[in-house]
Scaffold this motif. Structure first.
Motif, PDB file in Angstrom:
ATOM      1  N   MET A 124     -42.038 -57.742  29.954  1.00  0.00           N
ATOM      2  CA  MET A 124     -41.389 -58.175  31.186  1.00  0.00           C
ATOM      3  C   MET A 124     -40.308 -57.186  31.599  1.00  0.00           C
ATOM      4  O   MET A 124     -39.483 -56.799  30.785  1.00  0.00           O
ATOM      5  N   ILE A 125     -40.332 -56.790  32.871  1.00  0.00           N
ATOM      6  CA  ILE A 125     -39.342 -55.841  33.366  1.00  0.00           C
ATOM      7  C   ILE A 125     -38.322 -56.613  34.206  1.00  0.00           C
ATOM      8  O   ILE A 125     -38.692 -57.278  35.168  1.00  0.00           O
ATOM      9  N   PHE A 126     -37.053 -56.546  33.812  1.00  0.00           N
ATOM     10  CA  PHE A 126     -36.013 -57.295  34.511  1.00  0.00           C
ATOM     11  C   PHE A 126     -35.198 -56.374  35.413  1.00  0.00           C
ATOM     12  O   PHE A 126     -34.922 -55.238  35.041  1.00  0.00           O
ATOM     13  N   SER A 127     -34.797 -56.891  36.561  1.00  0.00           N
ATOM     14  CA  SER A 127     -33.980 -56.086  37.464  1.00  0.00           C
ATOM     15  C   SER A 127     -32.497 -56.278  37.171  1.00  0.00           C
ATOM     16  O   SER A 127     -31.663 -55.652  37.799  1.00  0.00           O
TER      17      SER A 127
ATOM     18  N   LEU B 220     -28.109 -59.214  33.058  1.00  0.00           N
ATOM     19  CA  LEU B 220     -27.601 -60.576  32.881  1.00  0.00           C
ATOM     20  C   LEU B 220     -28.757 -61.562  32.821  1.00  0.00           C
ATOM     21  O   LEU B 220     -28.786 -62.477  31.998  1.00  0.00           O
ATOM     22  N   LEU B 221     -29.729 -61.352  33.716  1.00  0.00           N
ATOM     23  CA  LEU B 221     -30.903 -62.216  33.750  1.00  0.00           C
ATOM     24  C   LEU B 221     -31.693 -62.079  32.457  1.00  0.00           C
ATOM     25  O   LEU B 221     -32.078 -63.073  31.830  1.00  0.00           O
ATOM     26  N   GLU B 222     -31.881 -60.846  32.022  1.00  0.00           N
ATOM     27  CA  GLU B 222     -32.654 -60.586  30.808  1.00  0.00           C
ATOM     28  C   GLU B 222     -31.995 -61.259  29.601  1.00  0.00           C
ATOM     29  O   GLU B 222     -32.666 -61.881  28.777  1.00  0.00           O
ATOM     30  N   ASN B 223     -30.683 -61.152  29.537  1.00  0.00           N
ATOM     31  CA  ASN B 223     -29.931 -61.740  28.440  1.00  0.00           C
ATOM     32  C   ASN B 223     -30.104 -63.257  28.402  1.00  0.00           C
ATOM     33  O   ASN B 223     -30.382 -63.844  27.347  1.00  0.00           O
ATOM     34  N   ALA B 224     -29.985 -63.891  29.574  1.00  0.00           N
ATOM     35  CA  ALA B 224     -30.119 -65.339  29.651  1.00  0.00           C
ATOM     36  C   ALA B 224     -31.532 -65.769  29.268  1.00  0.00           C
ATOM     37  O   ALA B 224     -31.724 -66.750  28.535  1.00  0.00           O
TER      38      ALA B 224
ATOM     39  N   VAL C 213     -34.401 -70.213  33.750  1.00  0.00           N
ATOM     40  CA  VAL C 213     -33.246 -69.423  34.173  1.00  0.00           C
ATOM     41  C   VAL C 213     -33.241 -69.280  35.693  1.00  0.00           C
ATOM     42  O   VAL C 213     -32.198 -69.448  36.335  1.00  0.00           O
ATOM     43  N   LEU C 214     -34.400 -69.029  36.288  1.00  0.00           N
ATOM     44  CA  LEU C 214     -34.447 -68.899  37.753  1.00  0.00           C
ATOM     45  C   LEU C 214     -34.093 -70.216  38.426  1.00  0.00           C
ATOM     46  O   LEU C 214     -33.516 -70.237  39.513  1.00  0.00           O
ATOM     47  N   HIS C 215     -34.408 -71.326  37.752  1.00  0.00           N
ATOM     48  CA  HIS C 215     -33.997 -72.634  38.278  1.00  0.00           C
ATOM     49  C   HIS C 215     -32.477 -72.733  38.292  1.00  0.00           C
ATOM     50  O   HIS C 215     -31.880 -73.176  39.270  1.00  0.00           O
ATOM     51  N   LEU C 216     -31.841 -72.276  37.198  1.00  0.00           N
ATOM     52  CA  LEU C 216     -30.374 -72.318  37.119  1.00  0.00           C
ATOM     53  C   LEU C 216     -29.739 -71.376  38.146  1.00  0.00           C
ATOM     54  O   LEU C 216     -28.686 -71.682  38.703  1.00  0.00           O
ATOM     55  N   VAL C 217     -30.396 -70.236  38.384  1.00  0.00           N
ATOM     56  CA  VAL C 217     -29.857 -69.270  39.359  1.00  0.00           C
ATOM     57  C   VAL C 217     -29.807 -69.898  40.747  1.00  0.00           C
ATOM     58  O   VAL C 217     -28.868 -69.683  41.512  1.00  0.00           O
ATOM     59  N   LYS C 218     -30.828 -70.705  41.056  1.00  0.00           N
ATOM     60  CA  LYS C 218     -30.908 -71.297  42.387  1.00  0.00           C
ATOM     61  C   LYS C 218     -29.895 -72.425  42.585  1.00  0.00           C
ATOM     62  O   LYS C 218     -29.581 -72.785  43.712  1.00  0.00           O
TER      63      LYS C 218
ATOM     64  N   ALA D 117     -22.330 -66.375  32.175  1.00  0.00           N
ATOM     65  CA  ALA D 117     -22.155 -65.030  32.720  1.00  0.00           C
ATOM     66  C   ALA D 117     -23.224 -64.750  33.764  1.00  0.00           C
ATOM     67  O   ALA D 117     -22.941 -64.210  34.840  1.00  0.00           O
ATOM     68  N   MET D 118     -24.445 -65.139  33.441  1.00  0.00           N
ATOM     69  CA  MET D 118     -25.561 -64.909  34.361  1.00  0.00           C
ATOM     70  C   MET D 118     -25.266 -65.563  35.710  1.00  0.00           C
ATOM     71  O   MET D 118     -25.363 -64.929  36.752  1.00  0.00           O
TER      72      MET D 118
END
Lengths: 207, 207
Positions: free
Chosen positions: A1-4, A7-11, A30-35, B50-51
């Protein structure tokens, strides 16, 4: 998986360490939490941090607790002379939700399983023996899973307490409610016949 | 579920808010974290915090980023005149992992779906139109999921950009590698026949 984003990768990596959660599920969570709103995500991470830093195990029965002694051990209405021995905290919760048991617990924190490298020393067995030897215990009810490890543990603890004058019992094995006789395994069926109970007693406990 | 600790209950409730995670799974995950070293659990909760507090969306393409502009947009080797339009960040990651696309992206943040109450205004469509009108764009490649919502979105954006002199394409639909002809649905099979490609070209792209 390639992360941009690092912080996202770590989570995602932290989530993927949890049991049963792979990289793809971790990413979805994680993407749910980001939103979500930052406050909601903060509430999530703070609940985990608070839980881990403040939670402790009851000094008496090793159940999870907020205080030195858990709610069950410190409840004056519970019968302290009756101890139910379980493998894990989850079993305490399962039995508590039946609302049928009014004694106290002892969480072993596992089960004797030489194949998995778990011996008696890694479990809270010493503390159980101490509780029994301290006196005032009338009955020890083993509520362990019905398999070889469970039976070994019951046998091991039973031998340690041979000299004590307490009643040692184990929860009944038999056909589950809603289960069908023809699909039950032979072991369960055999045990349910040899441990049959008088209909009179059966009616009084279920009715 | 009856909890012996309010901290535990709180953590389980927070986990159970995540998509696809019920109360029982949440409890299993939380008890896993309880058993781990406090530092490890702290690392978990800090990664999430942090994320969420530091992450942002690229001001150009709306991909997730640690900085004002994401790694892809700020990479001088990527072709800025070719924009791949996708629904979500996950699609960016899927395409990036093929290592076949050397342009930049535009994340719509969803797809036009009146039934779910998602209209063009909730998506990053205005910003896409602005990017195109600013000039220097040669090609727009739509990589949306092949369903009615995806086609509607392609059609809607296509109409907005009718007056622009850019090439608008969509990723090929057809039989997937490893897929079997007899199990393909009629729509896919029909499209794969009408959009057939010369063997010469096929060999040069796959070989």
């Amino acid at each position: 998986m390639i992360f941009s984003s690092a912080l996202l990768e770590n989570a995602v990596n932290e989530f993927a360490k949890l049991p049963g959660i792979g990289k793809k599920t971790a990413l979805r969570l994680v993407l749910h939490l980001v939103k979500k709103e930052p406050v909601e995500t903060a509430r999530f991470s703070e609940a985990i941090a608070a839980m881990r830093s403040k939670i402790r195990f009851c000094s008496n029965c090793f159940n999870i607790s907020d205080k030195e002694e858990c709610n069950i051990c410190s409840n004056p209405l519970r019968k302290k002379e009756m101890i139910c021995v379980v493998e894990s905290i989850r079993d305490v919760m399962a039995i508590e939700s039946t609302q049928q048991f009014n004694g106290v617990y002892h969480v072993l924190g596992g089960i004797i399983s030489p194949l998995d490298g778990v011996g008696p020393d890694q479990l809270n067995i010493d503390q159980l023996v101490k509780r029994v030897k301290a006196g005032d215990i009338e009955e020890l009810i083993f509520a362990l899973n019905p398999n070889i490890q469970g039976d070994t543990t019951v046998y091991y603890i039973g031998r340690l307490l041979k000299t004590e004058t307490i009643k040692i019992t184990t929860i009944a094995r038999g056909i589950a409610f809603g289960g069908e006789l023809e699909f039950a395994d032979e072991m369960t069926l055999a045990k349910s016949i040899s441990n049959r109970i008088a209909v009179e007693q059966y009616i009084s406990t279920t009715g």
